[in-house]
Design a protein around this motif. Structure first.
Motif, PDB file in Angstrom:
ATOM      1  N   GLN A 121      56.758  44.796  33.337  1.00  0.00           N
ATOM      2  CA  GLN A 121      56.121  44.465  34.589  1.00  0.00           C
ATOM      3  C   GLN A 121      55.191  43.364  34.614  1.00  0.00           C
ATOM      4  N   LYS A 122      54.694  43.058  33.466  1.00  0.00           N
ATOM      5  CA  LYS A 122      53.802  42.085  33.321  1.00  0.00           C
ATOM      6  C   LYS A 122      54.424  40.655  33.527  1.00  0.00           C
ATOM      7  N   GLU A 123      55.662  40.669  33.041  1.00  0.00           N
ATOM      8  CA  GLU A 123      56.407  39.462  33.147  1.00  0.00           C
ATOM      9  C   GLU A 123      56.999  39.197  34.810  1.00  0.00           C
ATOM     10  N   GLU A 124      57.380  40.227  35.242  1.00  0.00           N
ATOM     11  CA  GLU A 124      57.894  40.183  36.601  1.00  0.00           C
ATOM     12  C   GLU A 124      56.948  39.965  37.673  1.00  0.00           C
ATOM     13  N   LEU A 125      55.815  40.753  37.433  1.00  0.00           N
ATOM     14  CA  LEU A 125      54.850  40.674  38.627  1.00  0.00           C
ATOM     15  C   LEU A 125      54.012  39.386  38.650  1.00  0.00           C
ATOM     16  N   ARG A 126      54.174  38.718  40.008  1.00  0.00           N
ATOM     17  CA  ARG A 126      53.110  37.692  40.330  1.00  0.00           C
ATOM     18  C   ARG A 126      51.602  38.107  40.388  1.00  0.00           C
ATOM     19  N   LEU A 127      50.752  37.503  40.376  1.00  0.00           N
ATOM     20  CA  LEU A 127      49.374  37.924  40.269  1.00  0.00           C
ATOM     21  C   LEU A 127      49.100  38.456  41.903  1.00  0.00           C
ATOM     22  N   GLU A 128      49.491  37.856  42.793  1.00  0.00           N
ATOM     23  CA  GLU A 128      49.431  38.297  44.089  1.00  0.00           C
ATOM     24  C   GLU A 128      50.024  39.628  44.400  1.00  0.00           C
ATOM     25  N   GLU A 129      51.107  39.892  43.899  1.00  0.00           N
ATOM     26  CA  GLU A 129      51.818  41.182  44.051  1.00  0.00           C
ATOM     27  C   GLU A 129      51.034  42.153  43.202  1.00  0.00           C
ATOM     28  N   ALA A 130      50.532  41.990  41.891  1.00  0.00           N
ATOM     29  CA  ALA A 130      49.676  43.070  41.176  1.00  0.00           C
ATOM     30  C   ALA A 130      48.431  43.257  41.895  1.00  0.00           C
ATOM     31  N   LEU A 131      47.813  42.089  42.353  1.00  0.00           N
ATOM     32  CA  LEU A 131      46.444  42.454  43.417  1.00  0.00           C
ATOM     33  C   LEU A 131      46.829  43.422  44.453  1.00  0.00           C
ATOM     34  N   ALA A 132      48.125  43.225  45.173  1.00  0.00           N
ATOM     35  CA  ALA A 132      48.326  43.948  46.140  1.00  0.00           C
ATOM     36  C   ALA A 132      48.635  45.598  45.971  1.00  0.00           C
ATOM     37  N   GLN A 133      49.060  45.671  44.682  1.00  0.00           N
ATOM     38  CA  GLN A 133      49.427  47.139  44.150  1.00  0.00           C
ATOM     39  C   GLN A 133      48.017  47.840  43.823  1.00  0.00           C
ATOM     40  N   VAL A 134      47.143  46.807  43.214  1.00  0.00           N
ATOM     41  CA  VAL A 134      45.597  47.391  42.850  1.00  0.00           C
ATOM     42  C   VAL A 134      45.261  47.889  44.446  1.00  0.00           C
ATOM     43  N   GLU A 135      45.152  47.155  45.112  1.00  0.00           N
ATOM     44  CA  GLU A 135      44.555  47.415  46.641  1.00  0.00           C
ATOM     45  C   GLU A 135      45.186  48.826  47.109  1.00  0.00           C
ATOM     46  N   LYS A 136      46.654  48.985  46.964  1.00  0.00           N
ATOM     47  CA  LYS A 136      47.218  50.310  47.347  1.00  0.00           C
ATOM     48  C   LYS A 136      46.950  51.430  46.662  1.00  0.00           C
ATOM     49  N   CYS A 137      46.546  51.129  45.458  1.00  0.00           N
ATOM     50  CA  CYS A 137      45.964  52.346  44.564  1.00  0.00           C
ATOM     51  C   CYS A 137      44.617  52.597  45.207  1.00  0.00           C
ATOM     52  N   VAL A 138      43.696  51.677  45.366  1.00  0.00           N
ATOM     53  CA  VAL A 138      42.416  51.617  45.861  1.00  0.00           C
ATOM     54  C   VAL A 138      42.458  52.786  47.254  1.00  0.00           C
ATOM     55  N   GLY A 139      43.307  51.888  47.947  1.00  0.00           N
ATOM     56  CA  GLY A 139      43.520  52.960  49.278  1.00  0.00           C
ATOM     57  C   GLY A 139      43.919  54.233  49.224  1.00  0.00           C
ATOM     58  N   GLN A 140      44.799  54.563  48.275  1.00  0.00           N
ATOM     59  CA  GLN A 140      45.043  55.867  47.916  1.00  0.00           C
ATOM     60  C   GLN A 140      44.104  56.840  47.596  1.00  0.00           C
ATOM     61  N   LEU A 141      43.179  56.216  46.777  1.00  0.00           N
ATOM     62  CA  LEU A 141      41.898  56.864  45.964  1.00  0.00           C
ATOM     63  C   LEU A 141      41.005  57.376  47.335  1.00  0.00           C
ATOM     64  N   GLU A 142      40.755  56.347  48.296  1.00  0.00           N
ATOM     65  CA  GLU A 142      39.894  56.398  49.119  1.00  0.00           C
ATOM     66  C   GLU A 142      40.159  57.564  50.248  1.00  0.00           C
ATOM     67  N   ASP A 143      41.567  58.240  50.231  1.00  0.00           N
ATOM     68  CA  ASP A 143      42.245  59.124  51.104  1.00  0.00           C
ATOM     69  C   ASP A 143      41.267  60.424  50.720  1.00  0.00           C
ATOM     70  N   PRO A 144      40.535  61.092  51.588  1.00  0.00           N
ATOM     71  CA  PRO A 144      39.960  62.469  51.393  1.00  0.00           C
ATOM     72  C   PRO A 144      40.929  63.584  50.909  1.00  0.00           C
ATOM     73  N   GLN A 145      42.097  63.476  51.321  1.00  0.00           N
ATOM     74  CA  GLN A 145      42.906  64.608  51.092  1.00  0.00           C
ATOM     75  C   GLN A 145      43.597  64.599  49.662  1.00  0.00           C
ATOM     76  N   ILE A 146      43.583  63.394  48.897  1.00  0.00           N
ATOM     77  CA  ILE A 146      43.971  63.355  47.693  1.00  0.00           C
ATOM     78  C   ILE A 146      43.798  64.364  46.681  1.00  0.00           C
ATOM     79  N   SER A 147      44.797  64.828  45.911  1.00  0.00           N
ATOM     80  CA  SER A 147      44.607  65.794  45.028  1.00  0.00           C
ATOM     81  C   SER A 147      43.954  65.189  43.671  1.00  0.00           C
ATOM     82  N   LEU A 148      43.328  66.002  42.759  1.00  0.00           N
ATOM     83  CA  LEU A 148      42.674  65.499  41.875  1.00  0.00           C
ATOM     84  C   LEU A 148      43.579  64.731  40.871  1.00  0.00           C
TER      85      LEU A 148
END
Length: 86
Positions: free
Chosen positions: A18-45
């Motif tokens: 994944q390190k080789e294949e991902l561009r910086l912008e794509e990796a940052l977008a995926q980090v933002e997606k994870c943050v969005g999921q973590l902000e969901d109050p309904q997410i399980s532990l």
């Protein structure tokens, strides 16, 4: 125990690919997606730990890519030409 080692080795290989294949912008977008999921109050532990771990892995990829870019810029600035920094 051996099964866990095999699973960890598979995850390490996948992360390396994944390190080789991902561009910086794509990796940052995926980090933002994870943050969005973590902000969901309904997410399980359990899911929150999974998203946190994934986000940290992607953030590490971003950091490595930024380091590579910075090193290239330093080479460019010192010599006036671009060379791969190994």
């Amino acid at each position: 125990m051996e099964r866990n080692k095999g699973m960890q080795q598979n995850e390490d290989v996948e992360a390396s690919q994944q390190k080789e294949e991902l561009r910086l912008e794509e990796a940052l977008a995926q980090v933002e997606k994870c943050v969005g999921q973590l902000e969901d109050p309904q997410i399980s532990l359990e899911d929150s730990f999974r998203y946190y771990e994934e986000g940290i892995r992607k953030l590490k990829i971003c950091s490595e890519k930024v380091d590579q870019i910075e090193k290239k810029m330093l080479v460019l600035n010192e010599r006036g030409e671009l060379e791969d920094f190994i």
